[in-house]
Design a protein around this motif. Structure first.
Motif, mmCIF file in Angstrom:
data_model
loop_
_atom_site.group_PDB
_atom_site.id
_atom_site.type_symbol
_atom_site.label_atom_id
_atom_site.label_comp_id
_atom_site.label_asym_id
_atom_site.label_seq_id
_atom_site.Cartn_x
_atom_site.Cartn_y
_atom_site.Cartn_z
ATOM 1 N N ALA A 309 0.833 -1.206 0.000
ATOM 2 C CA ALA A 309 0.000 0.000 0.000
ATOM 3 C C ALA A 309 0.864 1.252 0.000
ATOM 4 O O ALA A 309 0.561 2.242 -0.688
ATOM 5 N N PHE A 310 1.937 1.222 0.787
ATOM 6 C CA PHE A 310 2.828 2.379 0.834
ATOM 7 C C PHE A 310 3.613 2.521 -0.469
ATOM 8 O O PHE A 310 3.742 3.629 -1.018
ATOM 9 N N ARG A 311 4.122 1.436 -0.970
ATOM 10 C CA ARG A 311 4.915 1.505 -2.198
ATOM 11 C C ARG A 311 4.062 1.952 -3.378
ATOM 12 O O ARG A 311 4.466 2.806 -4.165
ATOM 13 N N THR A 312 2.903 1.368 -3.506
ATOM 14 C CA THR A 312 2.020 1.715 -4.628
ATOM 15 C C THR A 312 1.606 3.185 -4.579
ATOM 16 O O THR A 312 1.614 3.882 -5.604
ATOM 17 N N ALA A 313 1.235 3.660 -3.390
ATOM 18 C CA ALA A 313 0.809 5.052 -3.260
ATOM 19 C C ALA A 313 1.956 6.007 -3.580
ATOM 20 O O ALA A 313 1.769 7.005 -4.292
ATOM 21 N N GLN A 314 3.138 5.721 -3.081
ATOM 22 C CA GLN A 314 4.248 6.638 -3.330
ATOM 23 C C GLN A 314 4.619 6.685 -4.805
ATOM 24 O O GLN A 314 4.852 7.755 -5.377
ATOM 25 N N VAL A 315 4.666 5.529 -5.449
ATOM 26 C CA VAL A 315 5.000 5.496 -6.875
ATOM 27 C C VAL A 315 3.947 6.242 -7.701
ATOM 28 O O VAL A 315 4.263 6.926 -8.676
ATOM 29 N N GLY A 317 2.266 8.773 -6.674
ATOM 30 C CA GLY A 317 2.181 10.175 -6.301
ATOM 31 C C GLY A 317 0.996 10.491 -5.431
ATOM 32 O O GLY A 317 0.551 11.646 -5.363
ATOM 33 N N GLU A 318 0.476 9.494 -4.751
ATOM 34 C CA GLU A 318 -0.664 9.696 -3.867
ATOM 35 C C GLU A 318 -0.192 9.720 -2.411
ATOM 36 O O GLU A 318 0.929 9.293 -2.095
ATOM 37 N N ALA A 319 -1.051 10.206 -1.532
ATOM 38 C CA ALA A 319 -0.730 10.177 -0.107
ATOM 39 C C ALA A 319 -0.658 8.724 0.360
ATOM 40 O O ALA A 319 -1.527 7.909 0.053
ATOM 41 N N THR A 320 0.396 8.415 1.097
ATOM 42 C CA THR A 320 0.527 7.059 1.621
ATOM 43 C C THR A 320 -0.431 6.865 2.799
ATOM 44 O O THR A 320 -0.921 7.837 3.391
ATOM 45 N N PRO A 321 -0.710 5.621 3.171
ATOM 46 C CA PRO A 321 -1.575 5.375 4.332
ATOM 47 C C PRO A 321 -0.970 5.969 5.608
ATOM 48 O O PRO A 321 0.221 6.323 5.653
ATOM 49 N N PRO A 322 -1.755 6.077 6.671
ATOM 50 C CA PRO A 322 -1.209 6.567 7.950
ATOM 51 C C PRO A 322 -0.028 5.713 8.408
ATOM 52 O O PRO A 322 0.020 4.500 8.169
ATOM 53 N N LEU A 323 0.952 6.367 9.045
ATOM 54 C CA LEU A 323 2.150 5.655 9.472
ATOM 55 C C LEU A 323 1.837 4.494 10.407
ATOM 56 O O LEU A 323 2.621 3.535 10.504
ATOM 57 N N GLU A 324 0.712 4.577 11.108
ATOM 58 C CA GLU A 324 0.359 3.487 12.010
ATOM 59 C C GLU A 324 0.211 2.161 11.259
ATOM 60 O O GLU A 324 0.326 1.081 11.865
ATOM 61 N N GLN A 325 -0.028 2.233 9.973
ATOM 62 C CA GLN A 325 -0.192 1.014 9.193
ATOM 63 C C GLN A 325 1.128 0.468 8.656
ATOM 64 O O GLN A 325 1.152 -0.592 8.028
ATOM 65 N N MET A 326 2.211 1.182 8.885
ATOM 66 C CA MET A 326 3.526 0.740 8.436
ATOM 67 C C MET A 326 4.140 -0.192 9.482
ATOM 68 O O MET A 326 4.002 0.062 10.682
ATOM 69 N N PRO A 327 4.825 -1.223 9.076
ATOM 70 C CA PRO A 327 5.484 -2.089 10.055
ATOM 71 C C PRO A 327 6.407 -1.274 10.967
ATOM 72 O O PRO A 327 7.172 -0.423 10.491
#
Length: 908
Positions: A309-315, A317-327
């Motif tokens: 989700a984070f990689r796809t959003a960043q590539v 150019g969209e806002a990434t999910p909330p950091l709480e969802q990151m490992p």
């Protein structure tokens, strides 16, 4: 019409122009009747230059012609699509016929309107736009609201765009002009002094205020150490529905070329950065619709995976999910990922660009990517807003550069360098010493060797100009990759909506021309050669790399058969500088063919020749420079190069305000001739020199074609644009006084009174120059003599047209002078053809075709010439060449072919 028996519509109508019986009155009567079916405003089709609507359009503007007798529509105009939909359009008058009817109107569309094929313009109440442009004048700024963006423009000071806000949130600020210079040409010289200058706005005005298009004009100079210099005009264009502002920047170099070396020119601004570093995005346009796209802090390619989700959003150019969802293994260690703050796309030449980046000013640059030709587009921003920016003619004007700085901080900076600080500073000094040419006699000897008219101190670049186009988008968030690629493509190749050439022709504009015609073997051969020569020159621009900040748009004058190169370093054989009307050749070629590549070549030439080859300040203001190794180098400064005839076709088709400024600035350029004596060296071709004949006070010696005829183009254009009859009367005064001279046009030149606009004499000797008819004077006369009734002058002009190329006995019988050799006989065949039409003389028409086809004593040496490929050690790169080719010949042949086939094609 005096004595011809042929109406204006016979002469300018479609059938007569493209090969109908131009000399047979009854044969052309049907066509004339059809053309004169009434002055009702017939709908005029508009066309996309590239044949199809673009995928992205940020607003359009074009000029539309109207046949004489149609009144300006007080209620406005409508653009009607093929499906009968009415597209909102903004309208204004551009030019008037002498009877007060409308000749040209200007029109603008909102962004995204994009009428399909088959759209027409007609009088009628325009449709409203749901979000019109609004302009508000404030004490210290101008506020433009457009497509949800509120732009604040500075009225004075060092900031052009104070801010751009979307929904109350600032996404851009502090946009301004910047220049750098040094006092020596060598960057590495000891004790070199480098200086930075900022463009300071001195005045601001609103030229248009909507509803679909707003235009703001700013003027100022660059300020820094010492006296302000580098005056500029900057126009800002806003179109309803577009978050973009197009900025047309015109700069005059007014420094001392021996003491000031410009090392950078650009437009810079700031973008607030509110998003987290991993939600900040940097983009550069690439080749073929490509895009270089990265984040300030990358989340891809790491040893620890943030998740799809984070990689796809960043590539994307969209806002990434909330950091709480990151490992948490990565979320708590993001500070170990470098944040890249600085990015540069550098295009030092037309053939390659590189992208580099670094984390900050105290750290090293890292090579990121590269390619051949970048479109000149970049972006910096994030989910909370960003800025797109573009620089027109990017690789064509290399060295150029795009910078993004401090993207990891709270405020990113972007700069579009129209002249890159990576490059060597501009060295505009004259290119050689005096070579012993310290007096007119020795300068004439030098002219005889290299074709260069040299004079110490006259080859100065002080006063030349250049116009550059910037685009800036204020955006609420990072656009999709697809949209960014479309923005890059628009920057590199702006779409154009235009009145169709067929409608321009039917309205009777621009004199004698017709469309591509292969109705006979002879005409088919002409069309083959016309296309072949256009294709050759288009190819030469690329093969010979006629690119660069000062050079792009011009072509070279003559070819060196031995070196297999154009004579780029040989005096007057180098840059062409509009010699013998190369600009007009290209514009008529576009009108005849509708070719987009020819239009863009002509557009680049118009931008170049009207700016770089002409003086806009200083002692030569209003004059242009003859062809040479440097565009400003030759000492012959003349109106024939600054000629408005070379600009007006582009102006009327596009409504370009800058070109309108250039033409308007020429109306008083005859005053420069009081101090710049064009013929000052004529008496010094031998020793002892013959003292020049001094004109009476307030008068100058003026040639009829190269000088007066060029000035007439400016006065004619000013008259039709403003309706001010002073300029008509000035033209008529010149006409009447030439007709009153003993030898009329055959005198070639006479004393001219600047106050009255009249020639005073003597004009009693035959002095013919082949150049007198080669700089737009024929084209202007074809138009003017349909509008002005000066019978004696008309006959004087027709006599010149008929007898310039006449056989020796006829010439002597008419003029009383021996028939000396006369140059450009092929180019002057169109003069013969014009006289044949006006005097209804078939024998004269047949003579015109013989002159054109090279029969008799002047064969057409390039009639069967074909380009052939040269490669191997004889040349640096494989190139095409035509042995003996000259742009003079190509331009004059092209114009003669266009006009001759339009006038007397049936005698081919």
């Amino acid at each position: 019409m005096s004595g011809s028996g042929i109406s204006r519509r016979d002469f300018l109508g479609h059938t007569a122009l493209v090969g109908g019986a131009a000399l047979g009155v009854d044969a052309a009567a049907g066509a004339a009747s059809a053309q004169e079916s009434g002055p009702a405003a017939n709908p005029g089709p508009v066309v996309w230059l590239d044949g199809q609507p673009p995928t992205l359009d940020e607003g359009q503007c074009w000029g539309h012609p109207w046949a004489r007798g149609q009144r300006y529509s007080a209620q406005g105009y409508q653009l009607v699509g093929a499906g009968a939909e009415v597209v909102p359009v903004q309208s204004w008058p551009l030019a008037w016929w002498p009877d007060g009817s409308i000749k040209w109107t200007g029109h603008a569309l909102a962004a995204g309107a994009m009428p399909g094929l088959g759209a027409i313009l007609r009088p009628g109440k325009p449709a409203p736009h749901p979000q019109p442009v609004a302009v508000r004048e404030l004490p210290d700024s101008l506020e433009v609201t457009c497509a949800g963006v509120v732009w604040r423009i500075g009225r004075a000071g060092e900031t052009v765009i104070q801010s751009a806000r979307i929904g109350g949130r600032e996404v851009m600020r502090a946009v301004g002009l910047v220049a750098t210079a040094q006092d020596q040409p060598d960057k590495e010289a000891e004790n070199v002094r480098r200086e930075r200058f900022v463009g300071a706005v001195a005045s601001a005005s609103v030229e248009q205020r909507g509803p679909l298009r707003a235009v703001i004009r700013l003027e100022g100079r660059h300020q820094g150490p010492g006296e302000a210099w580098l005056p500029f005009t900057l126009r800002l264009y806003f179109h309803a529905g577009s978050p973009q502002v197009r900025m047309v920047h015109s700069l005059v170099f007014d420094g001392d070329p021996a003491r000031r070396f410009v090392s950078g020119l650009g437009l810079t601004g700031e973008a607030p950065m509110a998003d987290a570093p991993h939600d900040r995005h940097v983009r550069f346009g690439g080749q073929g619709g490509g895009l270089w796209a990265e984040a300030v802090r990358p989340l891809t390619g790491l040893r620890r995976d943030p998740g799809p989700a984070f990689r796809t959003a960043q590539v994307a150019g969209e806002a990434t999910p909330p950091l709480e969802q990151m490992p948490p293994t990565l979320r708590d260690e993001l500070q170990y990922i470098p944040a890249w703050g600085d990015f540069t796309l550098s295009q030092p030449n037309p053939d390659g660009f590189t992208i580099t980046k670094r984390t900050g000013p105290v750290h090293g640059w890292i090579s990121a990517d590269g390619g051949a030709r970048a479109p000149g587009f970049g972006y910096v921003g994030g989910a909370s807003g960003g800025v797109g920016f573009g620089l027109g003619d990017f690789w064509q004007r290399a060295p150029v550069r795009l910078d993004i700085r401090d993207a990891a901080s709270d405020t990113a900076r972007f700069t579009l360098w129209s002249y890159s600080p990576d490059a060597a500073p501009m060295d505009l000094r004259f290119y050689h010493g005096d070579l012993g040419e310290t007096d007119y006699y020795h300068q004439n000897l030098g002219l005889d060797v290299t074709y260069e008219d040299f004079e110490p101190g006259w080859g100065s670049a002080q006063g030349i100009a250049r116009t550059t186009e910037f685009r800036i988008w204020a955006l609420p968030r990072t656009p999709t990759r697809e949209r960014l690629a479309e923005m890059a493509a628009l920057t590199a190749r702006p779409p154009r909506l235009l009145a169709s050439p067929q409608h321009i022709h039917a309205a009777g504009m621009f004199g004698a021309w017709g469309f591509v015609d292969r109705s006979s073997p002879t005409l088919g051969q002409l069309e083959d050669r016309a296309r072949r020569e256009l294709d050759f020159y288009l190819g030469q621009v690329e093969q010979r790399r006629w690119y660069g900040f000062w050079n792009y748009g011009d072509v070279q004058h003559s070819y060196d058969n031995d070196r297999h190169v154009w004579r780029y370093d040989i005096g007057g054989f180098a840059w062409d500088n509009s010699e013998l009307s190369s600009d007009l050749w290209l514009w008529y070629a576009y009108l005849r063919s509708g070719r987009a590549d020819v239009f863009r070549m002509a557009e680049a030439m118009t931008r170049h020749t009207g700016e770089v080859d002409v003086y806009h300040a200083g002692r030569f203001r209003g004059l242009g420079t003859r062809h040479g190794v440097q565009h400003w180098g030759d000492s012959s400064k003349q109106p024939r190069i600054s000629n408005a005839a070379y600009r007006r076709i582009y102006y009327y088709m596009t409504t370009d305000e800058r070109v309108g400024d250039l033409m308007h600035a020429l109306v008083d350029s005859d005053r420069a001739l009081l101090t710049v004596e064009i013929e000052r060296k004529v008496g010094s071709v031998s020793l002892p020199p013959t003292p020049p004949v001094k004109p009476p006070p307030g008068q100058v010696m003026m040639s009829f074609g190269t000088v007066w005829g060029s000035l007439v183009a400016a006065w004619f254009t000013e008259w039709e644009r403003t309706g001010d009859t002073r300029w008509r009367d000035r033209i008529v005064a010149g006409m009447e006084s030439i007709a009153a001279l003993p030898k009329q046009w055959f005198a070639g030149y006479a004393f001219y009174d600047l106050a009255s606009g009249r020639f005073t004499g003597p004009g009693d000797k035959v002095t013919i120059s082949h150049l007198n008819g080669a700089f737009g004077v024929f084209e202007m006369h074809v138009e003017l003599l349909e509008l002005l009734d000066v019978p004696k002058y008309r006959e004087a002009w027709l006599d010149y047209c008929q007898y310039y190329n006449a056989p020796p006995a006829e010439f002597t019988a008419k003029t009383g002078a021996p028939a000396a050799p006369r140059g450009l006989r092929q180019g002057h065949s169109r003069f013969t053809a014009y006289a044949a039409v006006k005097r209804n003389d078939p024998a004269l028409a047949r003579r015109a075709w013989a002159e054109f086809s090279g029969q008799g004593d002047r064969p057409d040496r390039l009639a069967d010439a074909r380009p052939h490929r040269i490669e191997g050690p004889a040349v640096l790169n494989p190139v095409d060449e035509i042995v003996g080719v000259s742009t003079n010949d190509a331009a004059q042949w092209g114009l003669a072919a266009t006009q001759l086939s339009a006038l007397v094609a049936r005698f081919a």
